[in-house]
Structure formats: C-alpha cells, structure tokens
Design a protein around this motif. Structure first.
Motif, PDB file in Angstrom:
ATOM      1  N   PRO A   1       0.846  -1.207   0.000  1.00  0.00           N
ATOM      2  CA  PRO A   1       0.000   0.000   0.000  1.00  0.00           C
ATOM      3  C   PRO A   1       0.878   1.254   0.000  1.00  0.00           C
ATOM      4  O   PRO A   1       1.196   1.813   1.042  1.00  0.00           O
ATOM      5  CB  PRO A   1      -0.812  -0.147   1.281  1.00  0.00           C
ATOM      6  CG  PRO A   1       0.064  -0.958   2.190  1.00  0.00           C
ATOM      7  CD  PRO A   1       0.835  -1.880   1.294  1.00  0.00           C
ATOM      8  N   LYS A   2       1.276   1.660  -1.184  1.00  0.00           N
ATOM      9  CA  LYS A   2       2.240   2.749  -1.356  1.00  0.00           C
ATOM     10  C   LYS A   2       1.874   4.005  -0.553  1.00  0.00           C
ATOM     11  O   LYS A   2       2.685   4.504   0.229  1.00  0.00           O
ATOM     12  CB  LYS A   2       2.358   3.085  -2.843  1.00  0.00           C
ATOM     13  CG  LYS A   2       3.253   4.254  -3.151  1.00  0.00           C
ATOM     14  CD  LYS A   2       3.260   4.527  -4.642  1.00  0.00           C
ATOM     15  CE  LYS A   2       4.014   5.783  -4.972  1.00  0.00           C
ATOM     16  NZ  LYS A   2       4.012   6.056  -6.410  1.00  0.00           N
ATOM     17  N   ASP A   3       0.690   4.522  -0.750  1.00  0.00           N
ATOM     18  CA  ASP A   3       0.299   5.772  -0.098  1.00  0.00           C
ATOM     19  C   ASP A   3       0.317   5.642   1.425  1.00  0.00           C
ATOM     20  O   ASP A   3       0.765   6.548   2.128  1.00  0.00           O
ATOM     21  CB  ASP A   3      -1.076   6.237  -0.567  1.00  0.00           C
ATOM     22  CG  ASP A   3      -1.074   6.626  -2.042  1.00  0.00           C
ATOM     23  OD1 ASP A   3      -0.002   7.008  -2.558  1.00  0.00           O
ATOM     24  OD2 ASP A   3      -2.137   6.546  -2.673  1.00  0.00           O
ATOM     25  N   GLU A   4      -0.155   4.514   1.932  1.00  0.00           N
ATOM     26  CA  GLU A   4      -0.175   4.293   3.377  1.00  0.00           C
ATOM     27  C   GLU A   4       1.241   4.196   3.941  1.00  0.00           C
ATOM     28  O   GLU A   4       1.552   4.793   4.976  1.00  0.00           O
ATOM     29  CB  GLU A   4      -0.941   3.013   3.703  1.00  0.00           C
ATOM     30  CG  GLU A   4      -0.938   2.680   5.181  1.00  0.00           C
ATOM     31  CD  GLU A   4      -1.569   1.335   5.482  1.00  0.00           C
ATOM     32  OE1 GLU A   4      -1.540   0.952   6.646  1.00  0.00           O
ATOM     33  OE2 GLU A   4      -2.085   0.673   4.562  1.00  0.00           O
ATOM     34  N   LEU A   5       2.103   3.465   3.256  1.00  0.00           N
ATOM     35  CA  LEU A   5       3.483   3.326   3.717  1.00  0.00           C
ATOM     36  C   LEU A   5       4.193   4.677   3.755  1.00  0.00           C
ATOM     37  O   LEU A   5       4.882   5.003   4.723  1.00  0.00           O
ATOM     38  CB  LEU A   5       4.250   2.354   2.826  1.00  0.00           C
ATOM     39  CG  LEU A   5       3.912   0.887   3.011  1.00  0.00           C
ATOM     40  CD1 LEU A   5       4.515   0.059   1.888  1.00  0.00           C
ATOM     41  CD2 LEU A   5       4.400   0.395   4.358  1.00  0.00           C
ATOM     42  N   ILE A   6       4.028   5.459   2.713  1.00  0.00           N
ATOM     43  CA  ILE A   6       4.666   6.778   2.662  1.00  0.00           C
ATOM     44  C   ILE A   6       4.123   7.668   3.769  1.00  0.00           C
ATOM     45  O   ILE A   6       4.877   8.350   4.466  1.00  0.00           O
ATOM     46  CB  ILE A   6       4.474   7.421   1.272  1.00  0.00           C
ATOM     47  CG1 ILE A   6       5.254   6.621   0.222  1.00  0.00           C
ATOM     48  CG2 ILE A   6       4.911   8.879   1.280  1.00  0.00           C
ATOM     49  CD1 ILE A   6       4.961   7.016  -1.210  1.00  0.00           C
ATOM     50  N   ARG A   7       2.818   7.645   3.972  1.00  0.00           N
ATOM     51  CA  ARG A   7       2.202   8.476   5.011  1.00  0.00           C
ATOM     52  C   ARG A   7       2.736   8.090   6.394  1.00  0.00           C
ATOM     53  O   ARG A   7       3.118   8.957   7.184  1.00  0.00           O
ATOM     54  CB  ARG A   7       0.681   8.334   4.966  1.00  0.00           C
ATOM     55  CG  ARG A   7      -0.059   9.150   6.016  1.00  0.00           C
ATOM     56  CD  ARG A   7      -1.567   8.907   5.954  1.00  0.00           C
ATOM     57  NE  ARG A   7      -1.937   7.513   6.127  1.00  0.00           N
ATOM     58  CZ  ARG A   7      -1.964   6.890   7.311  1.00  0.00           C
ATOM     59  NH1 ARG A   7      -1.623   7.533   8.406  1.00  0.00           N
ATOM     60  NH2 ARG A   7      -2.350   5.627   7.399  1.00  0.00           N
TER      61      ARG A   7
END
Length: 59
Positions: free
Chosen positions: A9-15
């Motif tokens: 989950p790209k967006d979640e990991l970055i956040r």
C-alpha cells in the motif's frame, strides 16, 4: 520459478513513514525486508531519513 513480490500500500506506507514510523517496523508489519522496502521508497522518490534524523524521532 520466480517469486512474486507482494503488493504494498504505497500511499499508506509513505504516510506512515513521513509520520515517523521506522522503515524497519513498516517492513516487518508488511512481511518484506527493510532493504526491499528501501528499494521501493527510492523508486517512489521518497526521501529517506539518515541516522541522525531517525535518532531525533526516537527521543
């Protein structure tokens, strides 16, 4: 046979990383290695923290 890497989950990991979670804890929680996640972050152009920045977050 090649091993398929998991969808992350790209967006979640970055956040979560930007919010202060460690790369190691994120990798562990998602069943991948820290070097693998580091590679993905570099591909996604996510600025990585250096040791000094990480130490400040742990205080």
């Amino acid at each position: 046979m090649t091993r398929r890497m998991p969808e992350l989950p790209k967006d979640e990991l970055i956040r979560l990383y930007r919010a202060g979670r460690s790369l190691n804890s994120l990798a562990r929680d998602h069943g991948v290695s820290a070097p693998y996640l580091t590679k993905r972050f570099k591909e996604w152009n996510v600025p990585l923290r250096d040791r000094a920045q990480a130490a400040k977050l742990r205080r």
